[in-house]
Scaffold this active site. Sequence first.
Site, PDB file in Angstrom:
ATOM      1  CE1 TYR A  33     -12.163   2.628   5.280  1.00 43.98           C
ATOM      2  CE2 TYR A  33     -11.039   3.648   6.881  1.00 43.98           C
ATOM      3  CZ  TYR A  33     -11.226   2.658   5.835  1.00 43.98           C
ATOM      4  OH  TYR A  33      -9.910   2.563   5.025  1.00 43.98           O
TER       5      TYR A  33
ATOM      6  CG  HIS B  52      -2.084   0.698   1.205  1.00 38.14           C
ATOM      7  ND1 HIS B  52      -1.362   2.433   1.424  1.00 38.14           N
ATOM      8  CD2 HIS B  52      -3.025   1.175   1.409  1.00 38.14           C
ATOM      9  CE1 HIS B  52      -2.527   2.933   1.357  1.00 38.14           C
ATOM     10  NE2 HIS B  52      -3.942   1.968   1.006  1.00 38.14           N
TER      11      HIS B  52
ATOM     12  CB  CYS C 256      -4.259   3.297  -2.358  1.00 40.23           C
ATOM     13  SG  CYS C 256      -5.904   4.559  -1.564  1.00 40.23           S
TER      14      CYS C 256
ATOM     15  CG  ASP D  36     -10.048   3.357   1.227  1.00 37.00           C
ATOM     16  OD1 ASP D  36     -10.471   3.318   2.806  1.00 37.00           O
ATOM     17  OD2 ASP D  36      -9.093   3.333   1.560  1.00 37.00           O
ATOM     18  CG  HIS D  37      -9.672   7.131   2.975  1.00 36.90           C
ATOM     19  ND1 HIS D  37      -8.919   7.361   2.534  1.00 36.90           N
ATOM     20  CD2 HIS D  37      -9.792   5.473   3.461  1.00 36.90           C
ATOM     21  CE1 HIS D  37      -7.590   6.734   3.499  1.00 36.90           C
ATOM     22  NE2 HIS D  37      -8.117   5.532   3.793  1.00 36.90           N
TER      23      HIS D  37
ATOM     24  CG  HIS E 288      -7.618   0.707  -0.587  1.00 33.71           C
ATOM     25  ND1 HIS E 288      -6.914   0.777  -0.054  1.00 33.71           N
ATOM     26  CD2 HIS E 288      -7.885  -0.533  -0.614  1.00 33.71           C
ATOM     27  CE1 HIS E 288      -7.038   0.249   1.253  1.00 33.71           C
ATOM     28  NE2 HIS E 288      -7.111  -0.871  -0.060  1.00 33.71           N
TER      29      HIS E 288
END
Length: 320
Positions: A298, A176, A215, A283-284, A241
């Site tokens: 999240y 990541h 990501c 994600d996020h 991601h």
Amino acid sequence: MLQIAEFISPTPSPVWRLAQQCGVTLAVGGLPFDTLQAGERVCDLAPLTRMKHRYEEGGFKLEVIEARPPLNKAKRGLPGRDEEIDVVCELLVNMGKLGIPVWCYEWMTDFNWVRTNFATPSRGGSVVTSFNAEDVPDDITSNPPISEEELWTSLEYFLKRVLPVAEKAGVRLSMHPDDPPITPIKGVSRIMRTVPNFRRLVEMLPSEHNTITMCQGNFTLMTDDLPSVIRSFADKISFVHFRDVRGVPTRFEETWHDAGKTDMLACMKAYREIGFDGVLRPDHVPTVEGDSNENAGYSAFGRLYAIGYIRGLQQAVYAN
């Protein structure tokens, strides 16, 4: 074909039901830190087996473990690093026994992802996380500075130990990026922050099991042409991601999936072009009306929009 997954905590939560209602049955999971019995470690087969069975009982297939045992000594090259690496090796062996094919790790020492505001106003009164390098507190770490070359040296040492184990176990190591992708942060260097550095990673020890997590929120801060970067890494991408941001590496905010700087449709097309057949998760996400911002990025309800948006892109791109 690319498949949509969701991060599902090892302990049942409302997200378990929401994901199922959205048609998501693939899980990106954690490690069984909270359910260990006397004498057990998170890398041991027994707690990992119980965790996998819990996901299966909830209707999920566990595809990725996105959690790490302690690794700061390994990252800093300190005494005790070999013991930390031994735990990772055993984790990989047992993931292989359980058929869990991807382990997402990172090389951020002292602290993980950094944000300086967890409630930045966004669309319609929703809130998102944001980062401003000028606002990072001085006390974010009490450890001494560390250089980029020290981190490269410790990473190579780590990979030489764990990569043969991962290959034998059939588990892909999926790096990541640093979040945010800048260096240093209060004296602590970061190395997984540029496209050339990721190229250096995969060429350091060439292997089908030395791969990356794409990501998008971080990589889009490294390039103005994310789809071309996706195509350039091709089979080195083992996990995605899917998120977006607005700004520059030193100052940015998370965005709704349809409101950031990236052409998300072009990214989805790039995954199809390279034949990516792993899992992609949102994600996020923003925190929205009626949900808690306790775990910023999240929230449960914010994921619903993300999953629907991603599924629409997937169906449009893969329809023909």
